[in-house]
Scaffold this motif. Structure first.
Motif, PDB file in Angstrom:
ATOM      1  N   GLY A 221       0.674  -1.442  -0.093  1.00 25.86           N
ATOM      2  CA  GLY A 221       0.027   0.043  -0.152  1.00 25.86           C
ATOM      3  C   GLY A 221       0.621   1.209  -0.061  1.00 25.86           C
ATOM      4  O   GLY A 221       1.760   1.294   0.552  1.00 25.86           O
ATOM      5  N   GLY A 222       0.305   2.315  -0.583  1.00 22.12           N
ATOM      6  CA  GLY A 222       1.000   3.621  -0.720  1.00 22.12           C
ATOM      7  C   GLY A 222       0.073   4.680  -0.157  1.00 22.12           C
ATOM      8  O   GLY A 222      -0.911   4.530   0.680  1.00 22.12           O
ATOM      9  N   LYS A 223       0.599   5.830  -0.251  1.00 22.75           N
ATOM     10  CA  LYS A 223      -0.199   7.071   0.194  1.00 22.75           C
ATOM     11  C   LYS A 223      -1.705   6.960  -0.074  1.00 22.75           C
ATOM     12  O   LYS A 223      -2.489   7.797   0.604  1.00 22.75           O
ATOM     13  N   GLY A 224      -2.085   6.537  -1.309  1.00 18.97           N
ATOM     14  CA  GLY A 224      -3.430   6.426  -1.912  1.00 18.97           C
ATOM     15  C   GLY A 224      -4.214   5.850  -0.634  1.00 18.97           C
ATOM     16  O   GLY A 224      -5.387   5.897  -0.768  1.00 18.97           O
ATOM     17  N   LEU A 225      -3.698   5.122   0.260  1.00 19.80           N
ATOM     18  CA  LEU A 225      -4.469   4.296   1.465  1.00 19.80           C
ATOM     19  C   LEU A 225      -5.182   5.611   2.228  1.00 19.80           C
ATOM     20  O   LEU A 225      -6.301   5.444   2.889  1.00 19.80           O
ATOM     21  N   ARG A 226      -4.505   6.659   2.243  1.00 20.46           N
ATOM     22  CA  ARG A 226      -4.937   7.907   3.095  1.00 20.46           C
ATOM     23  C   ARG A 226      -4.988   8.046   4.630  1.00 20.46           C
ATOM     24  O   ARG A 226      -4.746   8.917   5.123  1.00 20.46           O
ATOM     25  N   ARG A 227      -4.788   6.696   5.142  1.00 21.51           N
ATOM     26  CA  ARG A 227      -4.745   6.642   6.468  1.00 21.51           C
ATOM     27  C   ARG A 227      -4.305   5.211   6.923  1.00 21.51           C
ATOM     28  O   ARG A 227      -4.379   4.192   6.142  1.00 21.51           O
ATOM     29  N   ALA A 247       4.795  -1.800   1.754  1.00 25.01           N
ATOM     30  CA  ALA A 247       4.364  -0.335   1.825  1.00 25.01           C
ATOM     31  C   ALA A 247       5.524   0.633   1.236  1.00 25.01           C
ATOM     32  O   ALA A 247       6.587   0.071   0.821  1.00 25.01           O
ATOM     33  N   THR A 248       4.963   1.743   0.757  1.00 23.53           N
ATOM     34  CA  THR A 248       5.935   2.729   0.236  1.00 23.53           C
ATOM     35  C   THR A 248       6.686   3.429   1.408  1.00 23.53           C
ATOM     36  O   THR A 248       6.179   3.396   2.656  1.00 23.53           O
ATOM     37  N   ARG A 249       7.598   4.162   1.046  1.00 19.34           N
ATOM     38  CA  ARG A 249       8.438   4.852   2.054  1.00 19.34           C
ATOM     39  C   ARG A 249       7.503   6.001   2.613  1.00 19.34           C
ATOM     40  O   ARG A 249       7.526   6.003   4.068  1.00 19.34           O
ATOM     41  N   GLY A 264      11.708  -0.964  -1.762  1.00 17.45           N
ATOM     42  CA  GLY A 264      12.189   0.019  -2.451  1.00 17.45           C
ATOM     43  C   GLY A 264      13.974   0.167  -2.387  1.00 17.45           C
ATOM     44  O   GLY A 264      14.250  -0.577  -1.687  1.00 17.45           O
ATOM     45  N   LEU A 265      14.177   1.153  -2.878  1.00 16.22           N
ATOM     46  CA  LEU A 265      15.322   1.638  -3.066  1.00 16.22           C
ATOM     47  C   LEU A 265      15.916   1.451  -1.456  1.00 16.22           C
ATOM     48  O   LEU A 265      17.171   1.082  -1.385  1.00 16.22           O
ATOM     49  N   SER A 266      15.482   2.116  -0.701  1.00 15.40           N
ATOM     50  CA  SER A 266      15.881   2.343   0.784  1.00 15.40           C
ATOM     51  C   SER A 266      15.047   1.254   1.641  1.00 15.40           C
ATOM     52  O   SER A 266      15.258   1.325   2.687  1.00 15.40           O
ATOM     53  N   ILE A 280      -0.649   3.121  -4.978  1.00 16.96           N
ATOM     54  CA  ILE A 280       1.240   3.380  -5.089  1.00 16.96           C
ATOM     55  C   ILE A 280       1.275   4.047  -6.531  1.00 16.96           C
ATOM     56  O   ILE A 280       0.770   3.476  -7.574  1.00 16.96           O
ATOM     57  N   SER A 281       2.058   5.206  -6.445  1.00 16.36           N
ATOM     58  CA  SER A 281       2.107   5.846  -7.724  1.00 16.36           C
ATOM     59  C   SER A 281       3.072   5.315  -8.685  1.00 16.36           C
ATOM     60  O   SER A 281       3.125   5.218  -9.906  1.00 16.36           O
ATOM     61  N   GLY A 282       4.153   4.657  -8.236  1.00 14.83           N
ATOM     62  CA  GLY A 282       5.231   3.917  -9.063  1.00 14.83           C
ATOM     63  C   GLY A 282       6.341   4.787  -9.257  1.00 14.83           C
ATOM     64  O   GLY A 282       6.916   4.537 -10.280  1.00 14.83           O
ATOM     65  N   ALA A 283       6.979   5.389  -8.388  1.00 14.31           N
ATOM     66  CA  ALA A 283       8.139   5.955  -8.444  1.00 14.31           C
ATOM     67  C   ALA A 283       9.301   5.164  -8.601  1.00 14.31           C
ATOM     68  O   ALA A 283       9.177   4.067  -7.805  1.00 14.31           O
ATOM     69  N   VAL A 284      10.507   5.624  -9.372  1.00 12.69           N
ATOM     70  CA  VAL A 284      11.521   4.730  -9.675  1.00 12.69           C
ATOM     71  C   VAL A 284      12.087   4.117  -8.207  1.00 12.69           C
ATOM     72  O   VAL A 284      12.484   2.930  -8.378  1.00 12.69           O
ATOM     73  N   GLN A 285      12.078   4.746  -7.244  1.00 13.99           N
ATOM     74  CA  GLN A 285      12.564   4.277  -6.041  1.00 13.99           C
ATOM     75  C   GLN A 285      11.883   3.252  -5.409  1.00 13.99           C
ATOM     76  O   GLN A 285      12.400   2.175  -4.821  1.00 13.99           O
ATOM     77  N   HIS A 286      10.456   3.178  -5.752  1.00  9.56           N
ATOM     78  CA  HIS A 286       9.706   2.072  -5.313  1.00  9.56           C
ATOM     79  C   HIS A 286       9.822   0.897  -6.364  1.00  9.56           C
ATOM     80  O   HIS A 286       9.992  -0.360  -5.787  1.00  9.56           O
ATOM     81  N   LEU A 287      10.065   1.010  -7.602  1.00  2.08           N
ATOM     82  CA  LEU A 287      10.102   0.100  -8.480  1.00  2.08           C
ATOM     83  C   LEU A 287      11.510  -0.729  -8.301  1.00  2.08           C
ATOM     84  O   LEU A 287      11.474  -1.952  -8.580  1.00  2.08           O
ATOM     85  N   LYS A 301      -6.248   5.101  -8.922  1.00  2.00           N
ATOM     86  CA  LYS A 301      -7.466   5.678  -9.605  1.00  2.00           C
ATOM     87  C   LYS A 301      -7.046   6.795 -10.561  1.00  2.00           C
ATOM     88  O   LYS A 301      -7.600   7.173 -11.445  1.00  2.00           O
ATOM     89  N   ASP A 302      -5.695   6.858 -10.778  1.00  2.34           N
ATOM     90  CA  ASP A 302      -4.902   7.794 -11.939  1.00  2.34           C
ATOM     91  C   ASP A 302      -4.760   6.795 -12.996  1.00  2.34           C
ATOM     92  O   ASP A 302      -3.589   6.257 -12.952  1.00  2.34           O
ATOM     93  N   PRO A 303      -5.466   7.011 -14.218  1.00  2.93           N
ATOM     94  CA  PRO A 303      -4.884   6.176 -15.316  1.00  2.93           C
ATOM     95  C   PRO A 303      -3.561   6.633 -15.841  1.00  2.93           C
ATOM     96  O   PRO A 303      -2.855   5.684 -16.461  1.00  2.93           O
ATOM     97  N   CYS A 316      -7.712   0.355 -12.734  1.00  7.22           N
ATOM     98  CA  CYS A 316      -7.902   1.885 -12.857  1.00  7.22           C
ATOM     99  C   CYS A 316      -9.162   2.157 -11.882  1.00  7.22           C
ATOM    100  O   CYS A 316     -10.208   1.918 -12.542  1.00  7.22           O
ATOM    101  N   GLY A 317      -9.018   2.664 -10.761  1.00  8.53           N
ATOM    102  CA  GLY A 317     -10.134   3.100  -9.854  1.00  8.53           C
ATOM    103  C   GLY A 317      -9.689   3.173  -8.495  1.00  8.53           C
ATOM    104  O   GLY A 317      -8.472   3.089  -8.022  1.00  8.53           O
ATOM    105  N   ASP A 318     -10.763   3.421  -7.520  1.00 10.35           N
ATOM    106  CA  ASP A 318     -10.555   3.688  -5.974  1.00 10.35           C
ATOM    107  C   ASP A 318     -10.253   2.269  -5.548  1.00 10.35           C
ATOM    108  O   ASP A 318     -11.032   1.079  -5.562  1.00 10.35           O
ATOM    109  N   LEU A 319      -9.203   2.158  -4.882  1.00  4.41           N
ATOM    110  CA  LEU A 319      -8.709   0.951  -4.018  1.00  4.41           C
ATOM    111  C   LEU A 319      -9.787   0.432  -3.016  1.00  4.41           C
ATOM    112  O   LEU A 319      -9.907  -0.685  -2.798  1.00  4.41           O
ATOM    113  N   TYR A 320     -10.592   1.491  -2.536  1.00  3.27           N
ATOM    114  CA  TYR A 320     -11.628   1.194  -1.492  1.00  3.27           C
ATOM    115  C   TYR A 320     -12.945   0.553  -1.950  1.00  3.27           C
ATOM    116  O   TYR A 320     -13.665   0.030  -1.261  1.00  3.27           O
ATOM    117  N   GLU A 321     -12.852   0.755  -3.395  1.00  4.55           N
ATOM    118  CA  GLU A 321     -14.164  -0.177  -3.929  1.00  4.55           C
ATOM    119  C   GLU A 321     -13.426  -1.386  -4.567  1.00  4.55           C
ATOM    120  O   GLU A 321     -14.204  -2.296  -4.427  1.00  4.55           O
TER     121      GLU A 321
END
Ligand SMILES: Cc1cc2nc3c(=O)[nH]c(=O)nc-3n(C[C@H](O)[C@H](O)[C@H](O)COP(=O)(O)OP(=O)(O)OC[C@H]3O[C@@H](n4cnc5c(N)ncnc54)[C@H](O)[C@@H]3O)c2cc1C
Length: 341
Positions: A221-227, A247-249, A264-266, A280-287, A301-303, A316-321
């Motif tokens: 999970g990433g920041k898109g979890l919101r909590r 998890a992401t950083r 991820g990287l660290s 998770i957006s997919g930043a290079v450091q996570h990839l 949710k972001d295409p 593509c959609g809301d993870l909570y759905e």
């Protein structure tokens, strides 16, 4: 093994229980590839330093080694970088390997910088790729640099050995094959085993959940979890599939989940059968920590999110759905899904 030819040496790792760290076999397979690319006569030696080896000493041979150099001594029952450096300096002087590799574990990360300084050569840490340059025969050492924003390829043209560490799971363990190899137990000066450090106690890290790096299914999970509570949903899905939570950083920095779960990287490098990235957006450091996973599923949710571009299945959609529906479907079709994974 012919010491005159250009050889590859691997400083393998033996865990405190006497068993080989899997990264040793990952690197042995890679070492074989590099040796074959160097010349027909190039050999691969694997150095094992431990209190007592509990695995078959010839195991690395089946993964590509020509010889295993085994050093067993009570002073090595717990990893002792000071002793390991002294042993390796002796072996490097004797055998003059062209390339010297170690896993980027805490042990490899302690031993190799000191060893590189003693050998007066360079060291590329945390490589994500290794290959032999055509024509020059130099080792091309690839790793993320400048905070992971560029991928650098580093060469060591003037000094030997060419030294690199590689994070566990970067390379797949090759298929074992029946091969013949030698076991060498070098006689080393007693002074090699003297140390200024004494191991007083050892407390293994305790965590009820399987370590994320060893899991075959990782639900991250990433920041898109919101909590922080969002990780409960991921835990539910991971439990259903017998997996672990990653998890992401930023979620670790927000104290939503402990650092041991960071990918991820660290953080950890993982290579599971299935990696699901939610919010998770997919930043290079996570990839850098998960892109070798066998199947990647993205939920974002972001295409345009970069994670969708490397995913085998992009949702593509809301993870909570999406995730509650996925959990429900798995519960309904449990048998089928277990077989598929
Ligand atoms: C030196 C260095 C080392 C680093 N090491 C690491 C590392 O080891 N691991 C790591 O992960 N990062 C690392 N980073 C950080 C990295 O650059 C990114 O900042 C981080 O990976 C982004 O995390 P994220 O995807 O959780 O957050 P964001 O980039 O903010 O992405 C959140 C995503 O969630 C999506 N989203 C939002 N709400 C929903 C919803 N309801 N449903 C579905 N999707 C939703 C958004 O569209 C967005 O794409 C490092 C950075 C540096 C500079």
């Amino acid at each position: 093994m012919n010491v005159q030819s250009k050889n590859v040496m691997i400083f393998g790792e033996v865990r405190t229980n006497g068993r080989l760290h899997p990264a040793t076999l990952e690197l042995t397979g890679k070492g074989r590839e590099l040796a074959d690319a160097l010349s027909d006569s190039a050999g691969v030696s694997v150095v094992l330093c431990c209190g007592k080896l509990e695995d078959d000493v010839l195991l690395p041979v089946h993964y590509g080694a020509d010889e295993v150099i085994l050093v067993e001594h009570p002073s090595l029952s717990f990893p002792n970088p000071e002793v390991a450096v002294k042993i390796l300096v002796t072996l490097v002087k004797e055998r003059q390997p062209e390339i010297l590799l170690a896993p980027a574990t805490p042990q490899g990360r302690c031993v190799f910088p000191a060893l590189a300084a003693k050998c007066r050569t360079g060291l590329t840490a945390d490589c994500t790729g290794l290959e032999i340059e055509r024509g020059t025969g130099l080792l091309l050492q690839t790793r993320p640099a400048i905070g992971g924003n560029v991928i650098a390829t580093i060469k060591t043209p003037n000094h030997r050995p060419q030294m690199a560490t590689v994070r566990p799971k970067t390379f797949a363990v090759p298929e074992p094959r029946p091969r013949k190899g030698e076991v060498v137990r070098p006689s080393l000066p007693q002074e090699s085993f003297q140390s200024l450090t004494e191991n007083l106690d050892f407390t293994p890290f305790q965590d009820k959940q399987a370590p994320v790096r060893d899991a075959e299914v990782v639900i991250s999970g990433g920041k898109g979890l919101r909590r922080a509570e969002g990780f409960g949903l991921l835990r539910e899905l991971a439990d259903l599939l017998g997996g672990s939570v990653g998890a992401t950083r930023p979620t670790v920095e927000a104290k939503w989940i402990p650092y041991a779960h960071q990918v991820g990287l660290s953080g950890q490098v993982v290579s599971p059968k299935v990696y699901l990235a939610a919010g998770i957006s997919g930043a290079v450091q996570h990839l850098a920590g998960m892109q070798t996973s066998r199947k990647i599923v993205s939920v974002n949710k972001d295409p345009e999110a970069p994670i969708h571009k490397i995913a085998d299945i992009a949702l593509c959609g809301d993870l909570y759905e999406i995730l509650p529906q996925l959990i429900q479907r798995i519960r309904e079709e449990r048998g089928t899904l277990d077989v598929e994974i």
